[in-house]
Design an enzyme around this catalytic site. Structure first.
Site, short mmCIF file in Angstrom:
data_model
loop_
_atom_site.label_atom_id
_atom_site.label_comp_id
_atom_site.label_asym_id
_atom_site.label_seq_id
_atom_site.Cartn_x
_atom_site.Cartn_y
_atom_site.Cartn_z
N GLY A 24 15.97 -11.41 12.23
CA GLY A 24 14.79 -10.70 11.78
C GLY A 24 14.97 -9.69 10.68
O GLY A 24 15.66 -8.72 10.84
N CYS A 25 14.31 -9.91 9.58
CA CYS A 25 14.21 -8.97 8.46
C CYS A 25 15.55 -8.79 7.73
O CYS A 25 16.62 -8.96 8.29
CB CYS A 25 13.70 -7.61 8.90
SG CYS A 25 12.02 -7.61 9.54
#
Length: 409
Positions: A24-25
């Site tokens: 994530g991210c």
């Protein structure tokens, strides 16, 4: 074995190991400690390499030093979803500020960018006849912050993407490399760039919700999820911060503003408060330092940030990077001469600086600080009397005479 049991059958759901959900991210930063400015090509290449950490629902950049001709004015980047929103916002700005210049932010069509808002920038100074300034109810920064909150919360279809001096945020819905191309960031020059590729978890992808999150000269790019969000939100709201976006990255930005600008802590100490040592660690400290840490944790208990996170804070001083104490999110750093590089993945650093040196991982819970040389020299000359010796709790990159290193925290 029936068809429904066969791997690859359209009737069979995906199983463990058959799909990859990335961590994530992605976040990245590039800074020149001398203050020399560089265009946005390298930061765009660095964040683009981590394409699989995003899902196309958010990307953005913060850039410092891009408006030297208007360095003393607040540069508002405002996103509009309608003509009516622009008219209402400009009427409000004209009432509360003097505007030196306003114009559309230059953009270029990009295939992956759908239905973008109308992006404008304004170079402003607070209106001298406003009573709240004239009679000292607010200083300039506080006045400007309250105006930003008013626009974001009360003017439907308008959103202030950034409001600092000699800096700006360029963000939206798309992969970060698409956002960079859309805003033509290769045409800007900055001494500090930060970047973010978003993989939303609890909020939808929309232009205002993309990172960086900003307030005044602060900008935050963040990978992770803050489990202490409600506690942190309730605390900053007591001081007049409006968490209209309802996202954890926003509240981290406001915590830094509250602790540094309002309460007078250094950025390093603010980060130390937000990633404070555990009670077990405090119990093992020398008594006077343990007493200080106990008082700090008790006083600012609602500022403690919990959950997996890696954060890069940008400001007029430089950058500060911070991992959660357990280091549940990756963040790497490397250096070459006056240049400092950070990224969620080492490959993103080596892509733009193949001969990078001193590559290492940011320590969990330990602020990593990079200051402009000029800022570091001024701080080195300042008095650090009555400040606790927290030297082991800060990583520092900058110009610091040896006899003054005690004040690094």
């Amino acid at each position: 074995m029936g068809d429904w049991q066969q791997a690859g059958s359209p009737r069979r759901g995906l199983r463990e190991g058959e799909v990859r959900i990335p961590s994530g991210c992605a976040i990245a930063a590039i800074m020149d400690r001398t203050g020399a400015r560089h265009n946005g090509k390298d930061i765009c290449r660095s964040i683009a390499l981590m394409h699989d950490r995003s899902n196309g629902l958010g990307g953005g950049f913060a850039a410092y030093g891009i408006y030297p001709e208007y360095a003393e004015l607040y540069a508002f980047h405002v996103l509009y979803e309608s003509h009516e929103a622009r008219m209402a916002t400009e009427s409000y700005l004209n009432e509360h500020f003097l505007c030196e210049k306003q114009e559309r932010i230059p953009t270029t069509p990009v295939k992956g960018i759908k239905n973008p808002p109308d992006s404008w920038r304004y170079f402003l100074t607070p209106h001298p006849s406003r009573h709240d300034l004239e009679f000292g109810e607010f200083d300039e920064a506080e006045y400007t912050m309250q105006c930003v909150f008013h626009i974001n919360a009360r003017i439907n279809g308008a959103f202030v993407a950034s409001s600092g001096k000699n800096m700006g945020a360029f963000k939206g819905v798309g992969y970060p490399e698409e956002i960079g191309e859309y805003y033509r960031i290769d045409e800007y020059k900055a001494w500090l760039w930060t970047a973010h590729g978003r993989f939303p978890t609890n909020t939808p992808g929309w232009w205002g919700g993309a990172h960086p999150f900003t307030l005044l000269n602060w900008s935050i790019v963040h990978n992770g999820e803050i489990s202490s969000y409600d506690t942190n939100r309730r605390y900053v709201e007591q001081f007049g911060y409006d968490c209209a976006l309802q996202t954890d990255t926003e509240v981290i930005t406001y915590l830094f503003d509250l602790l540094v600008r309002r309460h007078g802590f250094s950025q390093e100490m603010a980060a130390h408060i937000m990633a404070a040592p555990s009670w077990d660690a405090i119990d093992r400290m020398e008594p006077s330092l343990g007493a200080f840490e106990t008082a700090l944790r008790c006083t600012y208990s609602d500022c403690l940030v919990n959950g997996p996170f890696s954060v890069i804070l940008g400001s007029e001083e430089g950058l500060l990077a911070l991992n959660d104490r357990l280091k549940l999110r990756a963040l790497m750093v490397g250096e070459k001469g006056s240049m400092v590089y950070l990224a969620s993945e080492q490959a993103s650093i080596e892509l733009v600086c193949p001969d990078v040196e001193n590559v290492r991982s940011i320590e969990g819970g330990v602020p990593f600080v990079v200051q402009l040389d000029e800022v570091a020299r001024k701080k080195a000359a300042a008095s650090f009397e009555n400040q606790p010796d927290l030297k082991p709790s800060v990583q520092f990159t900058g110009v610091m005479p040896a006899e003054n290193k005690r004040g690094e925290a």
